[in-house]
Design a protein around this motif. Sequence first.
Motif, PDB file in Angstrom:
ATOM      1  N   GLU A  20      -0.960 -10.417  26.723  1.00 27.17           N
ATOM      2  CA  GLU A  20       0.089 -10.713  25.745  1.00 27.17           C
ATOM      3  C   GLU A  20      -0.251 -10.062  24.397  1.00 27.17           C
ATOM      4  O   GLU A  20       0.617  -9.456  23.756  1.00 27.17           O
ATOM      5  N   SER A  23       0.385  -6.393  24.603  1.00 24.90           N
ATOM      6  CA  SER A  23       1.818  -6.114  24.520  1.00 24.90           C
ATOM      7  C   SER A  23       2.307  -6.176  23.066  1.00 24.90           C
ATOM      8  O   SER A  23       3.041  -5.297  22.607  1.00 24.90           O
ATOM      9  N   ILE A  24       1.876  -7.199  22.348  1.00 22.49           N
ATOM     10  CA  ILE A  24       2.256  -7.359  20.940  1.00 22.49           C
ATOM     11  C   ILE A  24       1.700  -6.197  20.117  1.00 22.49           C
ATOM     12  O   ILE A  24       2.386  -5.654  19.245  1.00 22.49           O
ATOM     13  N   TYR A  25       0.472  -5.796  20.410  1.00 25.30           N
ATOM     14  CA  TYR A  25      -0.142  -4.671  19.696  1.00 25.30           C
ATOM     15  C   TYR A  25       0.647  -3.382  19.936  1.00 25.30           C
ATOM     16  O   TYR A  25       0.918  -2.628  18.998  1.00 25.30           O
ATOM     17  N   GLU A  27       3.748  -3.100  20.673  1.00 28.00           N
ATOM     18  CA  GLU A  27       5.014  -3.222  19.949  1.00 28.00           C
ATOM     19  C   GLU A  27       4.805  -2.915  18.464  1.00 28.00           C
ATOM     20  O   GLU A  27       5.617  -2.228  17.844  1.00 28.00           O
ATOM     21  N   PHE A  97      -2.882  -7.123  14.581  1.00 28.28           N
ATOM     22  CA  PHE A  97      -2.749  -7.327  16.024  1.00 28.28           C
ATOM     23  C   PHE A  97      -3.848  -6.620  16.804  1.00 28.28           C
ATOM     24  O   PHE A  97      -4.241  -7.074  17.872  1.00 28.28           O
TER      25      PHE A  97
END
Length: 147
Positions: A20, A23-25, A27, A97
Amino acid sequence: MHYQFKFDKILNLKEREKDEALSIYHEAVKKFEAAAEKLYDLLKKKEDMEAYQSSRLVAGLPVQEIRHHQLFLGNLDKTIDYYQKMVINTRKQMSFFQEKLMEKNIEVKKYEKIKEKDFHHFREEIKYTEGKQMDDISIQQFMNRGS
């Protein structure tokens, strides 16, 4: 005998958290790249506009057109300032992030190391138990021969 890691659920949870965070990184990287690309385009546009205006000034340019160009460049400067701030903010977010991702990665590595050591201990215990059973079998066979 079947091996079961006692912290398997925690390891799975940490791996999901790491995925997760990854994924955030990614983005955040995309947002940074988009903002940086837009800033680059605006700076290129300003440079082209200034070069065009300079070349037109040499040949002679009406005052109205000079005002129009100055107004356009002023608005372009405001937009550039906005995107410079956006690039700075998205870079900070991306770094934040990235740190979170590294923390999650370290947590997963710790649990994987614990699992590796636990599995090694499990295998050593099985070898010991098998050795002991073989000794017991050998003793029984020796005793049966002696009878």
